[in-house]
Design a protein around this motif. Sequence first.
Motif, PDB file in Angstrom:
ATOM      1  N   THR A   5      15.312  47.572  -7.571  1.00  0.00           N
ATOM      2  CA  THR A   5      15.036  46.560  -6.464  1.00  0.00           C
ATOM      3  C   THR A   5      15.298  47.150  -4.828  1.00  0.00           C
ATOM      4  O   THR A   5      16.380  47.607  -4.934  1.00  0.00           O
ATOM      5  N   ASP A  15      16.166  46.487  -1.150  1.00  0.00           N
ATOM      6  CA  ASP A  15      16.642  45.370  -0.412  1.00  0.00           C
ATOM      7  C   ASP A  15      15.940  45.549   1.116  1.00  0.00           C
ATOM      8  O   ASP A  15      16.468  46.432   1.899  1.00  0.00           O
ATOM      9  N   TYR A  42      10.851  46.071  -7.729  1.00  0.00           N
ATOM     10  CA  TYR A  42      10.991  44.546  -7.113  1.00  0.00           C
ATOM     11  C   TYR A  42      11.309  45.016  -5.506  1.00  0.00           C
ATOM     12  O   TYR A  42      12.050  45.965  -5.253  1.00  0.00           O
ATOM     13  N   LYS A  69      13.495  42.419  -2.251  1.00  0.00           N
ATOM     14  CA  LYS A  69      14.031  41.346  -2.050  1.00  0.00           C
ATOM     15  C   LYS A  69      14.529  41.347  -0.320  1.00  0.00           C
ATOM     16  O   LYS A  69      14.411  42.281  -0.015  1.00  0.00           O
ATOM     17  N   ASN A  70      14.705  40.280  -0.045  1.00  0.00           N
ATOM     18  CA  ASN A  70      15.020  40.016   1.223  1.00  0.00           C
ATOM     19  C   ASN A  70      13.875  40.378   2.106  1.00  0.00           C
ATOM     20  O   ASN A  70      14.015  41.157   3.032  1.00  0.00           O
ATOM     21  N   GLY A 127      14.269  35.385  -6.024  1.00  0.00           N
ATOM     22  CA  GLY A 127      14.344  35.980  -4.873  1.00  0.00           C
ATOM     23  C   GLY A 127      13.557  37.320  -4.706  1.00  0.00           C
ATOM     24  O   GLY A 127      13.946  38.015  -3.596  1.00  0.00           O
ATOM     25  N   THR A 128      12.788  37.600  -5.573  1.00  0.00           N
ATOM     26  CA  THR A 128      11.895  39.003  -5.495  1.00  0.00           C
ATOM     27  C   THR A 128      10.488  38.908  -5.522  1.00  0.00           C
ATOM     28  O   THR A 128      10.052  37.798  -5.821  1.00  0.00           O
TER      29      THR A 128
END
Length: 373
Positions: A26, A28, A56, A58-59, A248-249
């Motif tokens: 993931t 970020d 993935y 996120k943010n 959230g991804t």
Amino acid sequence: MPGKILDRYDHVPVTKENLDWAELITLDLGTYEQPGGKEKLVKQLDHAVRHVGFFYVKNFNISQEDVDRQFALGREFYALPLEEKLKYHNADDLARGEYNGYRPAGHRILGDGVKDNVQVYNIPKFDGYHERQQPPVLSDNIAEIEAFSRKCHTEVVEKLLRLFAILLELPDEDQLVRDHKYDIKGEDHLRYMHYAARSAAENEKVGGLYSPGHTDLGSVTLLFRQPVAALQILNSDGDWKWVRPQDGTITINTCDALTALTGGLIKSSIHRVHTPPADQAHVDRLGVLYFARPNNHVILNPIKNSPLLNRLGLTQNVFTELGQHLTTEQWVKARQTQQQRRHEDVKVSKDGKYTYGEKTLEIIPGLEAKIYN
């Protein structure tokens, strides 16, 4: 500003089954602007794009509320009567490789006489070259749809392209961004995608698949969190693994055009859509996706000024080895034309192997699409 008031979109519960989940990194993107942030993300990304093609993020600066509004718009579109949706469908356009607008379920034979169970509605990017009539439920919200489409591009796609440029050691980290400008003519699009649940008997006839293993044709595909488990990836060991829906991804996969531009360094991810697990098999699956592609004029030759590609000798790709120097526009048209063929002679064995008729998979002379079973 939001357009027409829509009922809130409620996502279905995730599966409780113990599936064989893929191990994916993931990224970020919240660290992207921090000192050294991009370089740290590139180190994290390196193995994923070379060997897996899936990860993935996120943010990413798009709110869950905005994402859910897109799911709600997709829900409202697919709730329209079929005769209304068919106003935005043209079978002749599909046969010519024009894919924007509506494609009804059953347009193609998946195998052994079983028609596909997927409806697709594609909204081209808002670059001024793809003016299309939209159904009222979408046209009433078109400003919001455009804002979402542009955010997909600026907040996710462009950041990833800069990371890829750093990985390739390009002299300018915006080089790939310039080849993917939103306001230049290109084939990027937002998609609402609907898979209808099928009977167990029909699923068995087609090896338990909604869509056989394949690669996408562009640069990157963005799949917003989808709680109905169905997406699977083929890992480097040759095993199919389920992709877990993570809160959230966005799930990202790298695609054919990026593979071509990098001489095969960046892997075009192999994935398929499987029948959901038993506790979700009765649920229709709605997806929101964004497909990013190089601008239409970009020639899909390996990038010449990448020190990394030159050190590794990655100076050819599947097109150039055939003496072809395709633009993105030529590639998309050829690949989409192949993808939209009716596949009426597809056979599926009892163990789920797909066999296609002569020329069904031909994209251009000497190059066939690969279907992974």
